[in-house]
Design an enzyme around this catalytic site. Structure first.
Site, PDB file in Angstrom:
ATOM      1  N   GLY A 111       0.810  -1.224   0.000  1.00  0.00           N
ATOM      2  CA  GLY A 111       0.000   0.000   0.000  1.00  0.00           C
ATOM      3  C   GLY A 111       0.836   1.264   0.000  1.00  0.00           C
ATOM      4  O   GLY A 111       0.385   2.314  -0.464  1.00  0.00           O
ATOM      5  N   GLU A 134       2.503  -8.210  -1.927  1.00  0.00           N
ATOM      6  CA  GLU A 134       1.248  -8.832  -1.480  1.00  0.00           C
ATOM      7  C   GLU A 134       1.166 -10.316  -1.788  1.00  0.00           C
ATOM      8  O   GLU A 134       0.585 -11.088  -1.017  1.00  0.00           O
ATOM      9  CB  GLU A 134       0.039  -8.113  -2.117  1.00  0.00           C
ATOM     10  CG  GLU A 134      -0.223  -6.715  -1.591  1.00  0.00           C
ATOM     11  CD  GLU A 134       0.575  -5.627  -2.297  1.00  0.00           C
ATOM     12  OE1 GLU A 134       1.498  -5.968  -3.076  1.00  0.00           O
ATOM     13  OE2 GLU A 134       0.289  -4.442  -2.066  1.00  0.00           O
TER      14      GLU A 134
END
Ligand code: COA
Length: 256
Positions: A111, A134
């Site tokens: 993020g 991720e």
């Protein structure tokens, strides 16, 4: 100026400096930080009283991703809302009528990299590190990278980053077009603000139109990303990946 618990705000010349300020957690983006960013980017008066915004991190990270402790609570039922909340805040940043520049001082992962991608420009310290790790948690980027990274660096580099989850250096990020400029760590903030001060001499309305037109050329859709993110939040590998990070051990993925 309003005060926040996860952000520090300051005005330098006509630039609003936003510092992500959770250094003990490498500025991981938790729900409060997203809410506070949303409050800033919806504050028309605050934006109208500045000519540009610089986002940077306190400590050794820009932001090391979504807060994995919060992320680990996601289920297939709640994952879509989790993804859409970050997508919404980052879309507000991209739609900001004044230039938003990420001054990437260290780790920009997950993020954190997506936050930098949502900014209009990225200046990086030579110490910056980028990545979309991720996949190593059993999920996909959920705050826009599946779309913005592809648009920015092309599908081959974007897929390499997202499929491997590997970190890349600031030099490599410059070579693939992920960042605009490399700057010495010591002068990153001064150089970024000086750049913004130069743009502030130019007509505000024209600057706003250039940003608007540049993004209207290639509109993105984030629906698939949010839905796939949610589906993956329901898997065993996601639970194992996030648990392993929090327990500081290597995950044992089973493909389930
Ligand atoms: N979410 C929550 N906490 C995080 C975090 C994240 N994304 N990234 C780092 N932290 C926390 C660590 O848990 C640790 O907390 P603790 O001191 O309470 O144990 C603290 O920040 C320092 O991190 P640590 O891992 O000890 O630092 P390091 O220098 O050894 O490693 C990284 C730095 C960035 C390589 C490593 O923290 C990391 O891989 N972070 C996760 C990156 C990621 O997968 N991001 C995507 C999330 S979707």
């Amino acid at each position: 100026m309003q005060t926040f618990s996860t952000l520090s705000l300051q005005t330098l010349d006509a630039t609003l400096l936003i510092q992500l300020n959770r250094p003990d957690k490498l500025n991981a983006l938790n729900g409060t930080m997203l809410e506070e960013l949303e409050a800033i980017f919806t504050d028309r008066q605050l934006i109208a009283s500045h000519r540009s915004i610089v986002i940077t991190g306190v400590g050794k990270a820009f932001a090391a991703g979504a807060d994995i402790a919060e992320l680990s609570e996601c289920t297939e039922a709640t994952g879509e809302a989790f993804s859409r909340r970050g997508q919404r805040v980052f879309q507000l940043i991209e739609a900001c009528p004044i230039p938003v520049v990420a001054a990437v001082n260290g780790y920009a992962l997950g993020g954190g990299c997506e936050l930098a991608l949502a900014c209009h420009l990225r200046f990086a310290s030579t110490k910056a590190v980028f990545g979309q790790p991720e996949v190593k948690l059993g999920i996909i980027p959920g705050y826009g990278a599946t779309q913005r990274l592809v648009r920015l660096v092309g599908i081959a580099h974007a897929l390499e980053l997202m499929l491997t989850g590997e970190h890349i250096s600031a030099e490599r990020a410059l070579a693939i077009g992920l960042v605009n400029r490399l700057v010495d760590a010591a002068s990153l903030l001064d150089d970024t603000v000086a750049f913004c001060t130069k743009i502030a001499q130019l007509p505000r309305r024209a600057i706003e139109s250039i940003i608007h037109c540049a993004y209207s050329a290639s509109p993105l859709s984030f629906d698939t990303e949010a839905r796939q993110f949610a589906t993956l939040c329901g898997t065993e590998d996601f639970r194992e990946g996030t648990r392993a990070f929090l327990e500081k051990r290597t995950p044992n993925f089973r493909g389930q």
